[in-house]
Design a protein around this motif. Sequence first.
Motif, PDB file in Angstrom:
ATOM      1  N   UNK A 337       0.849  -1.197   0.000  1.00 28.26           N
ATOM      2  CA  UNK A 337       0.000   0.000   0.000  1.00 28.26           C
ATOM      3  C   UNK A 337       0.879   1.239   0.000  1.00 28.26           C
ATOM      4  N   UNK A 338       0.285   2.365  -0.353  1.00 29.94           N
ATOM      5  CA  UNK A 338       1.000   3.632  -0.448  1.00 29.94           C
ATOM      6  C   UNK A 338       0.926   4.403   0.866  1.00 29.94           C
ATOM      7  N   UNK A 339       1.923   5.273   1.085  1.00 29.43           N
ATOM      8  CA  UNK A 339       1.937   6.136   2.256  1.00 29.43           C
ATOM      9  C   UNK A 339       2.527   7.480   1.858  1.00 29.43           C
ATOM     10  N   UNK A 340       2.242   8.530   2.654  1.00 32.32           N
ATOM     11  CA  UNK A 340       2.793   9.851   2.373  1.00 32.32           C
ATOM     12  C   UNK A 340       4.218   9.946   2.884  1.00 32.32           C
ATOM     13  N   UNK A 341       5.046  10.692   2.162  1.00 31.10           N
ATOM     14  CA  UNK A 341       6.459  10.777   2.516  1.00 31.10           C
ATOM     15  C   UNK A 341       6.734  11.743   3.658  1.00 31.10           C
ATOM     16  N   UNK A 342       5.807  12.642   3.939  1.00 32.82           N
ATOM     17  CA  UNK A 342       6.093  13.685   4.925  1.00 32.82           C
ATOM     18  C   UNK A 342       5.414  13.458   6.271  1.00 32.82           C
ATOM     19  N   UNK A 343       4.690  12.359   6.420  1.00 37.96           N
ATOM     20  CA  UNK A 343       3.958  12.117   7.656  1.00 37.96           C
ATOM     21  C   UNK A 343       4.029  10.640   8.036  1.00 37.96           C
ATOM     22  N   UNK A 344       3.946  10.383   9.344  1.00 33.50           N
ATOM     23  CA  UNK A 344       3.801   9.006   9.810  1.00 33.50           C
ATOM     24  C   UNK A 344       2.388   8.540   9.479  1.00 33.50           C
ATOM     25  N   UNK A 345       2.286   7.427   8.821  1.00 31.83           N
ATOM     26  CA  UNK A 345       0.964   6.870   8.516  1.00 31.83           C
ATOM     27  C   UNK A 345       0.542   5.957   9.675  1.00 31.83           C
ATOM     28  N   UNK A 377      -5.710  -3.645  14.723  1.00 27.44           N
ATOM     29  CA  UNK A 377      -4.442  -3.008  15.062  1.00 27.44           C
ATOM     30  C   UNK A 377      -4.297  -1.732  14.246  1.00 27.44           C
ATOM     31  N   UNK A 378      -3.280  -0.952  14.573  1.00 22.14           N
ATOM     32  CA  UNK A 378      -2.903   0.217  13.785  1.00 22.14           C
ATOM     33  C   UNK A 378      -1.475   0.015  13.296  1.00 22.14           C
ATOM     34  N   UNK A 379      -1.286   0.086  11.984  1.00 25.91           N
ATOM     35  CA  UNK A 379       0.070   0.036  11.438  1.00 25.91           C
ATOM     36  C   UNK A 379       0.691   1.417  11.561  1.00 25.91           C
ATOM     37  N   UNK A 380       1.932   1.478  12.007  1.00 23.81           N
ATOM     38  CA  UNK A 380       2.652   2.749  12.150  1.00 23.81           C
ATOM     39  C   UNK A 380       3.799   2.747  11.150  1.00 23.81           C
ATOM     40  N   UNK A 381       3.611   3.502  10.066  1.00 25.29           N
ATOM     41  CA  UNK A 381       4.575   3.521   8.965  1.00 25.29           C
ATOM     42  C   UNK A 381       5.383   4.815   9.046  1.00 25.29           C
ATOM     43  N   UNK A 382       6.707   4.754   9.130  1.00 26.34           N
ATOM     44  CA  UNK A 382       7.531   5.959   9.276  1.00 26.34           C
ATOM     45  C   UNK A 382       7.323   6.955   8.135  1.00 26.34           C
TER      46      UNK A 382
END
Length: 400
Positions: A337-345, A377-382
Amino acid sequence: MITIDEHRARILASVSRSTATERSVHRSAGFVLADDVVSRWPVPLFDNSAMDGYAVRRADAVEGAILRVVADVPAGCADDPSFGPGEAVRIMTGAPVPADADAIVPLEHTDLGTEVRATPPESITVTVAPKPHAHIRRAGEDAAAGSVAVRAGTVLGPWQLSAIASAGHDRIPVVARPRVAVISTGSELVEPSDTPQRGQIPESNSVLLAAAIVDAGAEVGWTATVRDDEEALVATLADADVDAIVLTGGASVGSFDVVKAVLNGTGSIEFTTVAMQPGKPQGFGLTEAGVPVFCLPGNPVSVAVSFEMFVRPALRTMAGHPTIDRPRSVRRAATGWRSRADRVQVLPVTVDEHTVRPAAPGGSGSHLVTSLAEATALAVVPAEVIEVFEGDPVTVMELR
């Protein structure tokens, strides 16, 4: 933008443990013990039998010995019958051991076995000789009088409360659970049972937060829904009389963001943007009376995520819980999946023993409230990760 850790640190530095209150042990499950509880008496209180059987002099109770039964001691009996050589006393589990006895022969180690008898037999034959001090619970072997039965900071469950009662206490000091007010703002909000008109949506944030507050170990003082009207919000806040306030909606930069308009600069309350997705707009501070106020976004997934990251740890701190954070573990991504580069997802996900996948097939939108029902759960993506690939290790906060 500030980081999640920076916003969290400001919150936790502003809250403290609630005062202690006295409660009955019958109504203290789930509370946190405020002070050590010590045993008023030794536990056990007196030497007592661990088995239904016969109190004997061990020297007489050899295999094959015939002993005359001269007395009966049921549980709760205060008698201390004396007996001599070649004699025994029938005794029940928990009954005080006669002073003349130094062992218990269980029913099953006699010729009569476990046959139920209303009155004691005239005699028994010992079939298995007892070991020294067999089946005698000695006074104080579990806890001495004056020893700590349960320590301060313990979350009180059934076993801990039983230990406290055994130590001779029926009222105990516990940390008071903070009472929390929940205010949902937005002119678009209607009751869940209403039929929404164009532009309206069912109000679900107060339901989510009320349940989350109880799960965190706090109490819901009251809930309210307020339209986008500054005077209405001021009037609602005037009668708060709670230990904390959580508001949803109106915390961003829109023209009708009444929460920010009313509260920004009140006491130490200030609004900021946090480098997280969802949940970027946040507000927090203390009122002039010292009441913590949490201002969360309005979209339900943003509310859920913001509560877990910021509000829950604060409420658990106030309620005295020694552990304020959810457990974290690492799973492998079952899909990408995609995530934003400037924020923790911080993404609602489902997990099994080894893998993690997004709870919503539609992505990570803050409006995807139905996905919350499936999330475990909550995934915490850097912030530096812009895409999670299948098989990547992912840190998750476990919710269940």
